[in-house]
Design an enzyme around this catalytic site. Structure first.
Site, short mmCIF file in Angstrom:
data_model
loop_
_atom_site.label_atom_id
_atom_site.label_comp_id
_atom_site.label_asym_id
_atom_site.label_seq_id
_atom_site.Cartn_x
_atom_site.Cartn_y
_atom_site.Cartn_z
N CYS A 170 0.81 -1.22 0.00
CA CYS A 170 0.00 0.00 0.00
C CYS A 170 0.84 1.27 0.00
O CYS A 170 0.30 2.38 -0.05
CB CYS A 170 -0.94 0.01 1.20
N HIS A 219 -9.06 4.43 -0.83
CA HIS A 219 -7.71 3.84 -0.77
C HIS A 219 -7.46 2.91 -1.96
O HIS A 219 -7.36 1.69 -1.80
CB HIS A 219 -7.56 3.09 0.55
#
Length: 394
Positions: free
Chosen positions: A92, A342
């Site tokens: 991420c 996200h």
């Protein structure tokens, strides 16, 4: 001492682009990349042919069949033919990993103008595929079945924290409500609704428990989206003044869970210290920060890892309003990952773009009062890969 003092040259953010985040069924990975790349190049006031190198941050991990997207940005213009382009992956934190690779190319002197893109398409893949892909970023759970996925991993962090320092349910609800409230003002955000503290603190049909003690409002959503930034060694004829990269830091922690303190985010702390040291500033010199709140417990621990409070006291920064828009260090004025969304490979680049908009007074309804310096913090895994940038208005 700053980055420029150490390396003898500037790294400037001279243009940027940002898509809307959310379930973008009408968009492809290619269309998102082309959109934000073209926007960033235009915003920088340069021609595509002036780009020396391209870095693309993207996690993928099986969420898309196309696993080789590095050349997609060349679709912006025939003038990008033969430009070196590299996909960068670090879970991420892939977006910030790409950003730092771009900055290092400028500092190495192998490029004068670099295009950095972060992009991800996730919503088409289905919960099972996305869950398995994200679990690939965990040493202990990669390839194993899980009902709660990555939420379960951060729920374990929250349980360890509660066992050591006491209950966190209410303060996590306050963090969620803060970020949802901030997200209302962000035109790029996936979730633009002020849910209020009571809703975020309460388990209900609309806010079920996902993995105790984390409710749905404690979790960032699955998202599609992209962002891009042009990095240059000198100012261009951009739409706004440039923004200076004053310092950066990276730190990785041990991968196995039993080799880490789940409540400390030690490598996050080190990456933060390295970035501030390179920039020659302290926490008190920052006007705001965009941090990696994939789950609300992550933002609570960030308050401690960045040195805003002592360990176990992160809730104080929330209770006393330090991290709100009018506080001494506003955190996630964009709504953070919690409300903005996200799309994992895009997140780090998005954070840099949002910070640059704030520092150039172009953040619209999100705008703070004349900020001069900011920090961006992006994380891969449960505190594993950590990146921090310090940005300054020029």
């Amino acid at each position: 001492m700053s980055l420029k003092d150490q390396f003898g040259k500037d790294v400037l953010l001279t243009g940027w682009g940002h898509s809307r985040f959310g379930k973008l069924t009408e968009e492809t990975l290619e269309s998102l990349i082309v959109q934000v790349a073209a926007e960033a190049i235009g915003n920088a006031g340069i021609e595509p042919g002036q780009i020396d190198e391209i870095y693309l941050g993207q996690f993928n991990s099986g969420m898309m069949p196309l696993a080789f997207p590095s050349s997609l940005a060349l679709q912006v213009s025939p003038d990008l033919a033969n430009v070196p382009s590299t996909r960068v992956e670090n879970a991420c934190a892939s977006g910030s990993a790409a950003f730092q690779q771009g900055a290092k190319s400028l500092l190495a002197g192998t490029a004068k103008t670099v295009l950095v893109i972060g992009a991800e398409k996730m919503t088409h893949a289905g919960a099972e595929v996305v869950g398995a892909a994200l679990l690939g970023a965990d040493y202990d759970m990669a390839g194993k079945p899980s009902i709660t996925g990555f939420t379960g991993l951060f729920a374990e962090v929250a349980k360890h924290y509660e066992k050591r320092y006491g209950p966190v349910s209410d303060v996590l609800g306050t963090i969620a409500a803060k970020n949802h409230r901030n997200g209302v003002d962000n035109p790029y955000a996936q979730l633009r609704k002020d849910l209020g503290e009571e809703f975020c603190r309460t388990v209900s049909d609309k806010n079920p428990m996902v993995a105790d003690p984390l409710r749905r409002t404690d979790c960032s959503p699955v998202s599609d989206g992209a962002a891009a930034v042009v990095l240059s060694t000198s100012a261009t004829r951009g739409a706004t003044a440039p923004v200076r990269l004053a310092g950066f830091g990276q730190a990785n922690d041990f991968f196995p869970t039993d080799r880490r303190d789940p409540t400390a985010f030690e490598a996050t702390r080190v990456s933060w210290q390295r970035a501030l040291a390179m920039a020659g500033v302290g926490l008190e010199d920052l006007d705001f920060a965009e941090v990696h709140d994939c789950f609300t417990i992550a933002e609570l621990l960030m308050n401690e890892a960045i040195g805003l409070t002592e360990p176990g006291q992160g809730s104080r920064a929330v209770r006393e309003g330090w991290v709100f828009k009018d506080g001494k260090l506003p955190i996630n004025v964009s709504g953070g990952l919690k409300a903005k969304g996200h799309p994992v490979g895009a997140t780090g680049v998005s954070q840099h773009v949002i910070a640059a908009m704030q520092l150039t007074g172009t953040a619209g309804d999100m705008q703070l009062a004349a900020p001069q310096r900011a920090a961006v913090q992006n994380m891969g895994g449960v505190g594993i890969a950590n990146y921090v940038s310090v940005l300054e208005a020029v």
